[in-house]
Design a protein around this motif. Structure first.
Motif, mmCIF file in Angstrom:
data_model
loop_
_atom_site.group_PDB
_atom_site.id
_atom_site.type_symbol
_atom_site.label_atom_id
_atom_site.label_comp_id
_atom_site.label_asym_id
_atom_site.label_seq_id
_atom_site.Cartn_x
_atom_site.Cartn_y
_atom_site.Cartn_z
ATOM 1 N N TRP A 102 27.827 38.567 47.258
ATOM 2 C CA TRP A 102 27.378 39.563 46.461
ATOM 3 C C TRP A 102 27.457 40.896 46.953
ATOM 4 O O TRP A 102 27.840 41.865 46.331
ATOM 5 C CB TRP A 102 25.711 39.216 46.400
ATOM 6 N N THR A 103 26.965 41.139 48.209
ATOM 7 C CA THR A 103 27.317 42.417 48.823
ATOM 8 C C THR A 103 28.757 42.903 48.892
ATOM 9 O O THR A 103 29.142 44.053 48.393
ATOM 10 C CB THR A 103 26.895 42.502 50.336
ATOM 11 N N HIS A 105 30.877 42.012 46.423
ATOM 12 C CA HIS A 105 31.237 42.119 45.202
ATOM 13 C C HIS A 105 30.654 43.456 44.693
ATOM 14 O O HIS A 105 31.412 44.119 43.800
ATOM 15 C CB HIS A 105 30.681 41.116 44.325
ATOM 16 N N LEU A 115 24.622 40.329 39.052
ATOM 17 C CA LEU A 115 25.309 39.678 40.291
ATOM 18 C C LEU A 115 26.014 38.418 39.618
ATOM 19 O O LEU A 115 25.570 37.706 38.407
ATOM 20 C CB LEU A 115 24.237 39.105 41.010
#
Length: 338
Positions: A102-103, A105, A115
């Protein structure tokens, strides 16, 4: 996309499953049908890098694919365990890796307002037959009593990993899966190779799949066999005779290369001794000597400039050129661009 590998397990897994057709079969075998119908398997795109800590890479391999899920961006994260027993805290480990995804992305898409879904799949090979006997749900790892767990349910992190526990899947069941030959062989080899002195016999039922492998996948398979099994080249002769000259040449060349590197001395000599640690010294010289031997056998006396070029090459160049000897009709095609 080239995939960097740190161990024989890693090399086999990533070399095969980084390809769309191979990973699609694994996903179809493990994801619920309702989810599979929402995923666009045709647009699976391998993402670079690894989320596994450096010191844990001998124990795990991972691949991340970007795709579309019901029209939205999504990721599928596949992690394979190579250690003999399962990791009790795997759901927590997967949560950490998902946070990393996620980070990354958000760093690449700073204007995102949501997200993407990340679907986590763990493949447990259990080479000693040890089944997965730990929770697959993160909340079950949190030390609270059942009453408190129910009261805190909305406030505790929750993540259930998808699990392919190969220790509980028989060979016949793997063969029945809708997989490509290389994808199927990776799972079978993960189950039967470790310290096995009888792979020449045990691989007989899989001759059709072995025969269907590309030259590149044959390199990966034989390297894995020599480094992880206790079966040497001599013990494979009957199998190689059935597979034909292409597989035999790959197996012999792989054995000679590993011997030159000092990585599998005992096994390629046909002995079931302990694993020989690799050594870096002289690796390029050893690989150059093998390549010159193969070139001479195929093309006859070599021009001086070819000999000089091979002897001055680095290991990356030698590893590109050597497999080409099997298929290239001319010297120029051995050394030409990819």
């Amino acid at each position: 996309m080239a995939v960097q590998s740190s161990t024989p397990h890693d090399g086999l897994f990533k070399g095969v499953y980084s390809r769309k057709a191979e990973i699609a079969g694994i996903l179809r075998a493990n994801l619920p049908k309702a989810i599979i119908t929402r995923i666009d398997l045709g647009c699976l795109e391998l993402q670079p890098g690894s989320y596994i800590e450096q010191n844990l890479r001998p124990l795990y391999s991972d691949l991340l694919f970007r795709t579309r899920l019901s029209g939205h961006d999504a990721y599928i994260y596949v992690l394979v365990e190579h250690q003999s027993g399962p990791d009790r805290f795997m759901p927590m480990r997967m949560l950490r890796y998902i946070l990393g995804i996620w980070t990354q992305h958000l760093d690449a898409h700073p204007k995102s307002k949501a997200l993407p879904a990340v679907i986590p799949l763990v493949v447990h090979s259990g080479p000693r037959g040890e089944r997965w006997n730990y929770p697959t749900e993160l909340a079950e790892l949190i030390d609270v009593d059942d009453e408190a767990r129910a009261e805190l349910a909305e406030h505790l992190p929750s993540l259930t990993i998808l699990l392919d526990d190969l220790s509980q899947v028989g060979i016949a069941a793997i063969q029945a899966r809708d997989l490509t030959p290389p994808a199927r062989l990776v799972l079978i080899l993960h189950k039967i190779t470790a310290k096995n002195p009888n792979l020449g016999h045990d691989l007989q039922p899989f001759l059709a799949d072995l025969s269907a492998l590309s030259v590149d996948d044959l390199w990966r398979v034989f390297e894995y066999i020599f480094l992880e099994g206790d079966t040497g080249l001599e013990d494979l002769q009957a199998l190689l005779n059935q597979l034909g000259p292409r597989a035999k040449e790959v197996a012999v060349t792989t054995a000679e290369r590993l011997r030159a590197e000092g990585r599998a001395e005992g096994r390629v000599e046909g002995r079931a001794e302990g694993r020989v640690e690799g050594r870096a010294e002289g690796r390029a010289e050893g690989e150059a000597r093998i390549l010159l031997k193969l070139l001479g056998a195929k093309f006859g006396t070599l021009p001086a400039q070819v000999v000089d070029r091979v002897r001055s090459a680095d290991t990356d160049e030698l590893e590109v050129w050597t497999p080409r000897v099997l298929t290239a009709p001319t010297l120029n095609e051995v050394f030409g661009p990819a």
